[in-house]
Each structure stands twice: as structure tokens, then as C-alpha cells.
Design a protein around this motif. Structure first.
Motif, PDB file in Angstrom:
ATOM      1  N   PHE A 113     -52.501 119.515  62.111  1.00 50.98           N
ATOM      2  CA  PHE A 113     -53.628 119.642  63.043  1.00 50.98           C
ATOM      3  C   PHE A 113     -53.614 118.504  64.072  1.00 50.98           C
ATOM      4  CE2 PHE A 113     -58.130 119.049  64.162  1.00 50.98           C
ATOM      5  CZ  PHE A 113     -58.578 120.346  64.364  1.00 50.98           C
ATOM      6  N   ILE A 114     -53.577 117.279  63.587  1.00 43.57           N
ATOM      7  CA  ILE A 114     -53.661 116.125  64.497  1.00 43.57           C
ATOM      8  C   ILE A 114     -52.402 116.014  65.356  1.00 43.57           C
ATOM      9  CG2 ILE A 114     -53.915 113.618  64.639  1.00 43.57           C
ATOM     10  CD1 ILE A 114     -56.485 114.997  63.778  1.00 43.57           C
ATOM     11  N   ASN A 115     -51.248 116.328  64.785  1.00 47.12           N
ATOM     12  CA  ASN A 115     -50.015 116.284  65.579  1.00 47.12           C
ATOM     13  C   ASN A 115     -50.028 117.286  66.731  1.00 47.12           C
ATOM     14  OD1 ASN A 115     -47.378 114.652  64.973  1.00 47.12           O
ATOM     15  ND2 ASN A 115     -48.424 114.842  63.010  1.00 47.12           N
ATOM     16  N   SER A 116     -50.816 118.354  66.602  1.00 47.05           N
ATOM     17  CA  SER A 116     -50.875 119.361  67.671  1.00 47.05           C
ATOM     18  C   SER A 116     -51.799 118.937  68.806  1.00 47.05           C
ATOM     19  CB  SER A 116     -51.412 120.687  67.112  1.00 47.05           C
ATOM     20  OG  SER A 116     -50.712 121.102  65.965  1.00 47.05           O
ATOM     21  N   LEU A 117     -52.741 118.051  68.494  1.00 49.19           N
ATOM     22  CA  LEU A 117     -53.836 117.785  69.437  1.00 49.19           C
ATOM     23  C   LEU A 117     -53.410 117.088  70.714  1.00 49.19           C
ATOM     24  CD1 LEU A 117     -57.031 116.551  67.602  1.00 49.19           C
ATOM     25  CD2 LEU A 117     -56.737 118.598  68.990  1.00 49.19           C
TER      26      LEU A 117
END
Lengths: 223, 223
Positions: free
Chosen positions: A32-36
Motif C-alpha cells: 500500500f505505502i509503496n504505491s502511494l
């Protein structure tokens, strides 16, 4: 988990606060955070130790830092699978950055496997070492846009123990038909791909180049 | 300027060394070096000063720094057009990151014009402020993927006087149909664009997502 509401425009927005993020399962949160952060530069970093044992690793944390002097930054976790890259850069001061195109993106991704130190990712993935005079680190012969960095400065980022490595660009190699008259390099023409999250690879389609923005002046498309 | 030779494969490689880079005209070099790092995340950074005067600025130097804690880094030149963003972050500790899609990329680019401090780029470009409880900085209502950062740590990069600002992700808002079951956010589906060089905007086409890489195990495509 997250609150959900109909937004003022036509899409439904999901909201997550700090507690929602903390409650995520670890791998879910990493994805999730890597996509942001948006689309990223996915590149292969080539290094060698003092004995000439080579290493090749995919990174998606390379960023432009300045044009004069010509600098790039790279975030490395010294305790991760990237530790061999980190140690080799400290050992020799030399590393190469190699853009990834559609023809090699699976091999590029495979370099993220946790190989032992004595197995070079060049051999394991079938990518080819290319050397230039005066540069210790190997380039990737199959890559079309490549450059060499000389280690210049590093910072430990205390908040999570990662290291920012800053390097000076000392050599650039690229297809001669990709450099436009104003210096812009058409990396889309060179087939360079982009990355999102931890594992998603994308080609690109140019919308346009836009003119230098000034207050109260309409933008034009640069041809 | 640069040496040119026929490479072992089928494209002609142009080579540039340090002297070639130094000899480039300043704007040419800026375009050239800014292109080298590959595709970048282009985002709008929203801030406000203590009196609620807002600012909106496009950045292409945002990068993922870690998932636990959830962190992003941003490179700012404090003496550049980005100085208002820098001052507002120091003033309030609050900033928002707003992805750019095809419908707003020209307005996003226009925020890079050098407006006086008393003119908000929201007004000048017609983008809409959106506020969330407890967060001082404005979001961009037209943006589909947005998050708020709380300033956490900064580093001066001595080599060129830029500042690395690190922020903690404290709120995320995105379309609910863009989050996949494993936590991956499909930013392509959200229409997020990517940037190359100083002024080139691109949409994307997914090649595939690839499985977690392990030594001696063939990769598969993640559906």
C-alpha cells in the motif's frame, strides 16, 4: 477498516488515518505505502567489489538531485537484500545506473532475489556485463540508457535507518537518436519503463511536453 | 561534442564524460540531467502558512522512504520557486501530496510559475482546495490519490544546498476501487501520470505485476 464516503465529484473516496495504516498487516502495508508515492524510476544498479566480483540489483528509489554538479540520490537499506550494493559502493566508490526496457524487465525484477554473495545476478539472470575505461562498476549491455556514478556523500536517515547515497554523474551512454536539440532525453523513445508499488511495470505514452511556466502566460505544447 | 560509436547490439551509443557534461550550456544540461534519472513521480504539494494563505506547487522529487513508519522524502531547493512550500512546511509541519491525472496536468505544470507570495496557485490555476479535520494543509479536490504528511526530519545535502524533507503519512484518501486485495494501489487505474525531464507528462500501460523473486524460482505474473 477505512471510512468511506461519496466525494463531491463522481468517485467514492476511501479514507485511512494513522491508526488504519498501523493496523494493516505488514505485507499489505508495504504494498500500500509503496504505491502511494506515484510512478517511480526502476533501474538496475551495477557494482563490483575490490576483487571484481559483480553485483546487479533493481532499485526504485533513484532520484534526480541536481544538474550542476550532476547528481543522483539513491536510498539503500543496509540490512536488506541491497546490502551487497551498499558494501560495494563503499568499497570502490563506483556504481552504474542502467534503465530498464520491456525486453529485460523480468530479468531486472529477478535481481531482487536474495542470492548469496558469490553468485552474480548478471550470471543468474543472463544480463551482460559491459565495461568502460576507468570505471570499476559494470554496466548492463542490454540497457539503452546508462550512466556511471562516483560516490560523493551519504546521510543516515535516523527515522528508519536507511541511507541516502549521493553520487556524481561521470559518464553517460545512450542511443544518439534519443537526445533532442534542447538537451531533453526522450527516454520513452528509448523504451524506458516505469514502476509502481513493489512489482508493477509499465510502459508510457507521452501526453505532451509543456512550455516553461510564467505567471499570467498561457502554456503551450513543446513540439 | 560526445564520442559516438556503433555498439555491440543494434543501436548507436553516444558517450558523454564529465568534461562533456560540464561543457553543456546551462539549460541544456538541466534538461539532459533531469531526464537521466528515469520516469518520476509528479505530484502537487499543498501547504498553507500560519494565517491560512495557501500554496500549491508541482514537484518531481517525491520518493518512497519506508512503509513502517510510513514515510516519504521530498527534495526542495530553499532558494528556488519552491521556497514558499519549504517555508510553509517549517511554519506548520503540514503538507499534502496530490497525484496528477490527465485532466489536471496542465494546471499542475502552471503551478511552477513564479507567483508572488500573496497569490495562491489554487486561485491562479482554478484547482480547488479541500480540507480535512485536523490537517492544516489543503488537498487538491480534483486529485484522486492524495495523502497528508507531518514533517518529521530534514537533512541539508551539503553537496548542492538542497534540503531533504522527510514526512510521516498521517492520512490517505483514494478511490475505493483502486485498492487491490493485497494492498497494492492501482494508480494507473486512478489515472496517475508520470513525468520525465522537466516538462514531459506521460500516461502508463501496465506490462504486468511480477511475483516475489526468489533464487532459482521462475517468476510468474500476478493477476
Amino acid at each position: 477498516m477505512a471510512a468511506c464516503l461519496l466525494f463531491e465529484s463522481d468517485f467514492i473516496m476511501q479514507k485511512y488515518n494513522t491508526a488504519d495504516i498501523l493496523a494493516m498487516e505488514q505485507r499489505y502495508r508495504a504494498a500500500f505505502i509503496n504505491s502511494l508515492g506515484g510512478f517511480k524510476s526502476g533501474v538496475l544498479v551495477g557494482t563490483a567489489d575490490k576483487n571484481g566480483n559483480t553485483n546487479l540489483a533493481i532499485f526504485n528509489s533513484l532520484f534526480h538531485l541536481g544538474a550542476n554538479p550532476a547528481l543522483c540520490g539513491l536510498i539503500i537499506r543496509p540490512d536488506s537484500v541491497a546490502r551487497h550494493t551498499y558494501e560495494n559502493i563503499l568499497d570502490t566508490g563506483s556504481y552504474t545506473i542502467n534503465h530498464i526496457h520491456e525486453g529485460i524487465y523480468k530479468q531486472a525484477h529477478q535481481t531482487s532475489a536474495r542470492y548469496d554473495r558469490d553468485r552474480s545476478e548478471f550470471n543468474e539472470t543472463g544480463l551482460t556485463e559491459h565495461y568502460e575505461n576507468g570505471i570499476v562498476a559494470p554496466f548492463v549491455a542490454e540497457s539503452k540508457v546508462r550512466f556511471a556514478l562516483e560516490f560523493a556523500e551519504c546521510h543516515e536517515l535516523k527515522i528508519n535507518g536507511t541511507i541516502l547515497m549521493i553520487g556524481k554523474i561521470i559518464k553517460v551512454m545512450l542511443p544518439d537518436d534519443c537526445v533532442l536539440p534542447d538537451g531533453f532525453i526522450d527516454i520513452e523513445r528509448a523504451g524506458t519503463i516505469t514502476v509502481s508499488g513493489l512489482d508493477s511495470y509499465h510502459t508510457t505514452n507521452r501526453l505532451s511536453r509543456l512550455s516553461y511556466a510564467k505567471p499570467d502566460v498561457a502554456l503551450t505544447e513543446v513540439s
